[in-house]
Design an enzyme around this catalytic site. Structure first.
Site, short mmCIF file in Angstrom:
data_model
loop_
_atom_site.label_atom_id
_atom_site.label_comp_id
_atom_site.label_asym_id
_atom_site.label_seq_id
_atom_site.Cartn_x
_atom_site.Cartn_y
_atom_site.Cartn_z
N GLN A 1 84.62 70.55 58.39
CA GLN A 1 83.77 70.60 57.22
C GLN A 1 83.80 69.47 56.52
O GLN A 1 84.84 68.81 56.21
CB GLN A 1 84.48 71.77 56.35
CG GLN A 1 83.74 72.28 54.95
CD GLN A 1 82.41 72.65 55.23
OE1 GLN A 1 82.12 73.63 55.84
NE2 GLN A 1 81.42 72.17 54.67
N ASP B 1 78.80 72.59 65.82
CA ASP B 1 78.07 72.26 64.74
C ASP B 1 77.14 71.13 65.00
O ASP B 1 76.46 70.44 64.15
CB ASP B 1 79.12 71.84 63.62
CG ASP B 1 78.52 71.94 62.22
OD1 ASP B 1 77.46 72.86 61.91
OD2 ASP B 1 79.07 71.38 61.37
N LYS C 1 82.04 81.44 56.24
CA LYS C 1 81.74 81.12 57.88
C LYS C 1 83.00 82.03 58.41
O LYS C 1 82.62 82.71 59.53
CB LYS C 1 81.89 79.81 58.29
CG LYS C 1 81.16 78.99 57.64
CD LYS C 1 80.89 77.36 57.93
CE LYS C 1 79.94 76.60 57.66
NZ LYS C 1 80.02 75.19 57.92
#
Length: 285
Positions: free
Chosen positions: A101, A124, A57
């Site tokens: 994450q 996200d 990413k």
């Protein structure tokens, strides 16, 4: 024996085009506001797969002209410590998007950590605020993988109106939100999971199948309705999806490969939403 060969849904090419558009938008922000969009990544522990994913990413961010700020935390960090870190990033005006994450460790209240992300920085799409926006069809950030799936369906002109969509999986960041997005597009949605009784029979009724259960080759291609659209959102060791690809491709009309289907779209949507978050703050407050 079926002779039909499904058309592959190329997520790699579409993701590249989305990223190119995001890069141009990031350059426009940099030119007009003299600030580059910034994505903060928070990683708990050193799980190899998570480390690799975060690095990927960061590399994609660099190519798109997006600054990345990485915040590594020890695996032993407490829920309160993680929430404190995420809250600080939420309050930092130089950060426009936050990616926590996951997984974060069994000892951590993952939901509490997600909810520390400010809604305007939830690029996200993992907070309750974002889920509600998806459910009500209101402006907000979508969960990235479901958002990428919808973009793929649009790219290949899949008309969802009145179609029976079966979602196999119920995670809060994939299965549940993708069902909401499909419902918002006038599909009739059935949620299933690994414990659903009579799952093969339900799969056989699907005009659109989204496999997101996290088990390799969990869905047999023989159970795919002829002509169905198959979205395989699973990614298991050995580059294997949740659908038995070799048998499913002879039944479906469209199918996503693994890799190269849904995966690239997830990161592309993340970058796009990060740039959009920066634009909302810097260009069109």
């Amino acid at each position: 024996m079926e002779t039909q060969q499904a058309r592959l849904m190329d997520g790699t090419d579409l993701a590249r085009r989305i990223t190119e558009t995001s890069a141009a938008a990031a350059e426009d922000i940099r030119r007009r506001a003299e600030v580059s969009p910034c994505l903060a990544t928070v990683l708990v522990g050193e799980d190899p797969a998570s480390v690799t994913y975060v690095r990927m990413k960061q590399a994609r961010c660099a190519k798109a002209g997006i600054r990345s700020r990485h915040v590594p935390l020890p695996a032993s960090v407490s829920t309160s410590g993680l929430v404190e870190t995420v809250t600080a990033l939420s309050e930092d005006p130089d950060v426009h998007g936050i990616l926590l994450q996951h997984p974060v460790g069994a000892h951590i209240d993952e939901r509490a950590a997600f909810e520390a992300i400010a809604p305007e920085k939830d690029v996200d799409g993992v907070t309750m605020h974002s889920f509600a926006a998806m459910g009500f069809g209101l402006p907000g950030f979508v969960s990235c993988t479901p958002g990428g799936i919808m973009r793929l369906l649009d790219e290949y002109d899949v008309d969802l109106t009145g179609k029976h969509a079966v979602v196999v999986g119920r995670s809060p960041i994939l299965g549940k939100p993708v069902g909401m997005l499909l419902l918002g597009r006038d599909a009739t949605v059935t949620y299933c999971h690994s414990r659903t009784v009579g799952l093969p029979a339900i799969v056989r009724e699907a005009d659109v199948l989204v496999a997101a259960v996290g088990r390799p080759r969990f869905i047999n291609g023989a159970d795919i309705k002829p002509g169905a659209v198959v979205i395989d959102a699973g990614y298991n060791p050995g580059n294997v999806g949740d659908v038995d690809f070799e048998t499913a491709r002879h039944r479906a009309s469209l199918i996503t490969p693994v890799p190269g289907g849904v995966g690239p779209m997830t990161i592309a949507v993340l970058l796009e939403q990060t740039v959009d978050a920066a634009a909302r703050r810097l260009i069109r407050p």
